[in-house]
Design a protein around this motif. Structure first.
Motif, mmCIF file in Angstrom:
data_model
loop_
_atom_site.group_PDB
_atom_site.id
_atom_site.type_symbol
_atom_site.label_atom_id
_atom_site.label_comp_id
_atom_site.label_asym_id
_atom_site.label_seq_id
_atom_site.Cartn_x
_atom_site.Cartn_y
_atom_site.Cartn_z
ATOM 1 N N THR A 1 5.593 6.472 5.831
ATOM 2 C CA THR A 1 6.974 6.796 6.160
ATOM 3 C C THR A 1 7.857 5.876 5.342
ATOM 4 O OG1 THR A 1 7.071 5.243 7.995
ATOM 5 C CG2 THR A 1 6.418 7.482 8.520
ATOM 6 N N LEU A 2 8.939 6.410 4.816
ATOM 7 C CA LEU A 2 9.847 5.627 3.968
ATOM 8 C C LEU A 2 11.298 5.912 4.314
ATOM 9 C CD1 LEU A 2 8.344 6.125 0.405
ATOM 10 C CD2 LEU A 2 8.386 4.010 1.699
ATOM 11 N N LYS A 3 12.123 4.901 4.136
ATOM 12 C CA LYS A 3 13.570 5.083 4.157
ATOM 13 C C LYS A 3 13.969 5.225 2.684
ATOM 14 C CE LYS A 3 14.156 2.103 8.173
ATOM 15 N NZ LYS A 3 14.736 0.827 8.650
ATOM 16 N N HIS A 4 13.928 6.453 2.177
ATOM 17 C CA HIS A 4 14.114 6.712 0.748
ATOM 18 C C HIS A 4 15.427 6.140 0.212
ATOM 19 C CE1 HIS A 4 10.620 9.266 -0.016
ATOM 20 N NE2 HIS A 4 10.780 9.709 1.222
ATOM 21 N N ASP A 5 16.498 6.289 0.973
ATOM 22 C CA ASP A 5 17.789 5.803 0.493
ATOM 23 C C ASP A 5 17.803 4.283 0.348
ATOM 24 O OD1 ASP A 5 17.534 5.700 3.289
ATOM 25 O OD2 ASP A 5 19.706 5.705 3.595
ATOM 26 N N ARG A 6 17.168 3.568 1.273
ATOM 27 C CA ARG A 6 17.138 2.106 1.209
ATOM 28 C C ARG A 6 16.232 1.619 0.076
ATOM 29 N NH1 ARG A 6 20.987 -0.189 2.093
ATOM 30 N NH2 ARG A 6 19.912 -2.124 2.533
ATOM 31 N N VAL A 7 15.085 2.279 -0.117
ATOM 32 C CA VAL A 7 14.184 1.899 -1.205
ATOM 33 C C VAL A 7 14.885 2.108 -2.542
ATOM 34 C CG1 VAL A 7 12.016 2.438 -2.377
ATOM 35 C CG2 VAL A 7 12.094 2.397 0.117
ATOM 36 N N LYS A 8 15.548 3.248 -2.691
ATOM 37 C CA LYS A 8 16.272 3.546 -3.932
ATOM 38 C C LYS A 8 17.346 2.495 -4.197
ATOM 39 C CE LYS A 8 19.033 7.053 -6.183
ATOM 40 N NZ LYS A 8 19.719 8.330 -6.063
ATOM 41 N N GLU A 9 18.097 2.127 -3.167
ATOM 42 C CA GLU A 9 19.156 1.136 -3.330
ATOM 43 C C GLU A 9 18.592 -0.222 -3.736
ATOM 44 O OE1 GLU A 9 22.658 -0.935 -0.683
ATOM 45 O OE2 GLU A 9 22.077 1.127 -0.229
ATOM 46 N N TRP A 10 17.493 -0.640 -3.113
ATOM 47 C CA TRP A 10 16.896 -1.932 -3.467
ATOM 48 C C TRP A 10 16.385 -1.933 -4.906
ATOM 49 C CZ3 TRP A 10 17.482 -6.527 -1.555
ATOM 50 C CH2 TRP A 10 17.842 -6.691 -0.226
ATOM 51 N N ILE A 11 15.765 -0.840 -5.339
ATOM 52 C CA ILE A 11 15.257 -0.766 -6.712
ATOM 53 C C ILE A 11 16.416 -0.786 -7.702
ATOM 54 C CG2 ILE A 11 14.072 0.739 -8.366
ATOM 55 C CD1 ILE A 11 12.113 1.432 -6.125
ATOM 56 N N GLU A 12 17.501 -0.087 -7.382
ATOM 57 C CA GLU A 12 18.679 -0.109 -8.260
ATOM 58 C C GLU A 12 19.292 -1.503 -8.351
ATOM 59 O OE1 GLU A 12 21.177 2.888 -6.557
ATOM 60 O OE2 GLU A 12 20.113 4.519 -7.572
ATOM 61 N N ASN A 13 19.149 -2.294 -7.285
ATOM 62 C CA ASN A 13 19.697 -3.645 -7.272
ATOM 63 C C ASN A 13 18.716 -4.690 -7.809
ATOM 64 O OD1 ASN A 13 22.218 -2.950 -6.273
ATOM 65 N ND2 ASN A 13 21.514 -3.024 -4.161
ATOM 66 N N GLY A 14 17.571 -4.269 -8.337
ATOM 67 C CA GLY A 14 16.673 -5.184 -9.024
ATOM 68 C C GLY A 14 15.398 -5.561 -8.315
ATOM 69 N N ALA A 15 15.126 -5.024 -7.131
ATOM 70 C CA ALA A 15 13.864 -5.320 -6.447
ATOM 71 C C ALA A 15 12.722 -4.634 -7.192
ATOM 72 C CB ALA A 15 13.912 -4.844 -5.005
ATOM 73 N N ARG A 16 11.610 -5.339 -7.324
ATOM 74 C CA ARG A 16 10.466 -4.777 -8.049
ATOM 75 C C ARG A 16 9.323 -4.520 -7.086
ATOM 76 N NH1 ARG A 16 9.729 -7.065 -13.777
ATOM 77 N NH2 ARG A 16 9.141 -4.904 -13.935
ATOM 78 N N PRO A 17 8.803 -3.290 -7.023
ATOM 79 C CA PRO A 17 7.664 -3.016 -6.146
ATOM 80 C C PRO A 17 6.379 -3.605 -6.721
ATOM 81 C CG PRO A 17 8.325 -1.032 -7.319
ATOM 82 C CD PRO A 17 9.311 -2.089 -7.665
ATOM 83 N N THR A 18 5.492 -4.043 -5.834
ATOM 84 C CA THR A 18 4.186 -4.512 -6.284
ATOM 85 C C THR A 18 3.382 -3.305 -6.759
ATOM 86 O OG1 THR A 18 3.255 -4.296 -4.063
ATOM 87 C CG2 THR A 18 4.189 -6.457 -4.662
ATOM 88 N N ALA A 19 2.239 -3.551 -7.371
ATOM 89 C CA ALA A 19 1.425 -2.456 -7.910
ATOM 90 C C ALA A 19 0.997 -1.491 -6.806
ATOM 91 C CB ALA A 19 0.204 -3.026 -8.621
ATOM 92 N N THR A 20 0.598 -2.018 -5.662
ATOM 93 C CA THR A 20 0.162 -1.164 -4.557
ATOM 94 C C THR A 20 1.315 -0.329 -4.017
ATOM 95 O OG1 THR A 20 -1.474 -2.824 -3.961
ATOM 96 C CG2 THR A 20 -0.977 -1.150 -2.312
#
Length: 86
Positions: free
Chosen positions: A50-69
């Motif tokens: 389950t994901l909060k797509h809007d929050r994940v998108k916002e964090w990635i746009e602001n520079g958060a980097r997801p781990t490989a997994t």
């Protein structure tokens, strides 16, 4: 201090359950986090996400980097295919 989107392990011994969280790269794996953005349960077939797509998108746009997994989980959910064209 960089920000990562990563998994935090919960559950019991041999029955893991993960939260997808946004945390400082300095914070411990199950320690302090900035925001909870989803869950991942690998024991269900198929794995439940389950994901909060809007929050994940916002964090990635602001520079958060997801781990490989987390990146592979997001790709399986079709997250990057939606944001590339948007």
């Amino acid at each position: 201090m960089s920000v990562k989107i990563r998994l935090a392990r919960y559950g019991t011994k041999k029955k893991p359950y993960y939260r997808i969280v946004v945390a400082s790269s300095d914070a411990p794996r199950d320690g302090r986090f900035l925001e909870f953005v989803g869950t991942y349960d690998p024991l269900k077939k198929p794995a439940a996400v389950t994901l909060k797509h809007d929050r994940v998108k916002e964090w990635i746009e602001n520079g958060a980097r997801p781990t490989a997994t987390v990146r592979s989980i997001l790709e399986k959910e079709g997250f990057f295919s939606k944001t590339v064209n948007a």
